[in-house]
Design a protein around this motif. Structure first.
Motif, short mmCIF file in Angstrom:
data_model
loop_
_atom_site.label_atom_id
_atom_site.label_comp_id
_atom_site.label_asym_id
_atom_site.label_seq_id
_atom_site.Cartn_x
_atom_site.Cartn_y
_atom_site.Cartn_z
N ASN A 128 90.80 -28.08 72.43
CA ASN A 128 90.81 -27.15 70.89
C ASN A 128 91.62 -26.12 70.52
O ASN A 128 92.34 -25.98 69.73
CB ASN A 128 89.23 -26.49 70.98
CG ASN A 128 88.02 -27.63 70.64
OD1 ASN A 128 88.34 -28.69 70.49
ND2 ASN A 128 87.04 -27.20 70.85
N GLY A 129 92.12 -25.58 71.82
CA GLY A 129 93.13 -24.44 71.96
C GLY A 129 94.34 -24.97 71.90
O GLY A 129 95.17 -24.44 71.24
N MET A 130 94.78 -26.13 72.47
CA MET A 130 96.05 -26.66 72.56
C MET A 130 96.48 -27.33 71.16
O MET A 130 97.52 -27.39 70.67
CB MET A 130 96.15 -27.96 73.61
CG MET A 130 96.24 -27.04 74.97
SD MET A 130 96.78 -28.42 76.19
CE MET A 130 98.27 -28.74 75.71
N TYR A 131 95.11 -28.02 70.46
CA TYR A 131 95.55 -28.58 69.23
C TYR A 131 94.67 -28.21 68.09
O TYR A 131 93.50 -28.88 67.80
CB TYR A 131 95.29 -30.25 69.37
CG TYR A 131 96.17 -30.64 70.84
CD1 TYR A 131 97.59 -31.06 70.39
CD2 TYR A 131 95.51 -30.82 71.84
CE1 TYR A 131 98.28 -31.33 71.28
CE2 TYR A 131 96.37 -31.51 72.73
CZ TYR A 131 97.68 -31.73 72.83
OH TYR A 131 98.55 -32.20 73.61
N PRO A 132 94.84 -26.93 67.59
CA PRO A 132 94.02 -26.41 66.54
C PRO A 132 93.94 -27.30 65.38
O PRO A 132 92.56 -27.51 64.69
CB PRO A 132 94.53 -25.22 66.15
CG PRO A 132 95.84 -24.99 66.93
CD PRO A 132 95.80 -26.07 67.81
N GLU A 133 94.81 -28.02 64.99
CA GLU A 133 94.87 -28.77 63.94
C GLU A 133 93.74 -30.16 64.08
O GLU A 133 93.08 -30.56 63.25
CB GLU A 133 96.08 -29.67 63.25
CG GLU A 133 96.90 -28.22 62.72
CD GLU A 133 98.26 -28.75 62.14
OE1 GLU A 133 98.61 -29.98 62.15
OE2 GLU A 133 99.15 -27.71 62.00
N ALA A 149 84.57 -27.32 79.39
CA ALA A 149 86.24 -26.62 79.53
C ALA A 149 87.18 -27.32 79.01
O ALA A 149 88.29 -26.86 78.49
CB ALA A 149 86.22 -26.33 81.03
N LEU A 150 87.03 -28.81 79.31
CA LEU A 150 88.30 -29.56 78.67
C LEU A 150 88.09 -29.64 77.24
O LEU A 150 89.41 -29.51 76.63
CB LEU A 150 87.98 -31.24 79.19
CG LEU A 150 88.97 -32.12 78.76
CD1 LEU A 150 90.17 -31.91 78.88
CD2 LEU A 150 88.48 -33.47 79.21
N ALA A 151 87.15 -29.72 76.61
CA ALA A 151 86.91 -29.70 75.08
C ALA A 151 87.53 -28.26 74.53
O ALA A 151 88.26 -28.37 73.68
CB ALA A 151 85.51 -29.90 74.78
N LYS A 152 87.20 -27.35 75.35
CA LYS A 152 87.86 -25.86 74.98
C LYS A 152 89.08 -25.85 75.02
O LYS A 152 89.85 -25.30 74.15
CB LYS A 152 86.95 -24.80 75.69
CG LYS A 152 87.30 -23.44 75.07
CD LYS A 152 86.50 -22.28 75.80
CE LYS A 152 86.96 -21.19 75.34
NZ LYS A 152 86.35 -19.95 76.13
N HIS A 153 89.55 -26.52 76.17
CA HIS A 153 91.15 -26.49 76.28
C HIS A 153 91.88 -27.00 75.23
O HIS A 153 92.87 -26.75 74.58
CB HIS A 153 91.23 -26.93 77.79
CG HIS A 153 92.78 -27.03 78.05
ND1 HIS A 153 93.62 -26.02 78.39
CD2 HIS A 153 93.60 -28.18 78.27
CE1 HIS A 153 94.92 -26.37 78.40
NE2 HIS A 153 94.88 -27.68 78.56
#
Length: 83
Positions: A53-58, A47-51
């Motif tokens: 990834n969503g916050m910092y797409p680059e 869940a942390l990795a997904k969060h």
């Protein structure tokens, strides 16, 4: 942190890099560091990795590039050992 521990841990990372991809130069070792840490985070706290990834797409795209680079280097290293 104590200097001796940092040197010892760096030696561990250097050997891990060498065994994983066949080299331990500083640039590759840094990629292996990101690869290992992100892999661990994604497995233990998805869940942390997904969060993140969503916050910092680059940054997500960059970590994907690094992961793929390390995987390719690992595959090349394994093939070279079979010869």
């Amino acid at each position: 942190m104590e200097k001796e521990f940092l040197q010892q841990f760096d030696a561990l990372l250097e050997k891990y890099s060498e065994l994983l991809v066949g080299t331990s130069d500083d640039a590759v070792k840094e990629k292996v560091r990101f690869y290992a840490l992100y892999s661990h985070i994604a497995k233990t706290m998805p869940a942390l990795a997904k969060h993140w990834n969503g916050m910092y797409p680059e940054a997500k795209n960059r970590i994907i590039e690094i992961m793929n680079e390390v995987k390719v280097l690992n595959e090349q290293h394994r093939k070279s050992k079979l010869k």
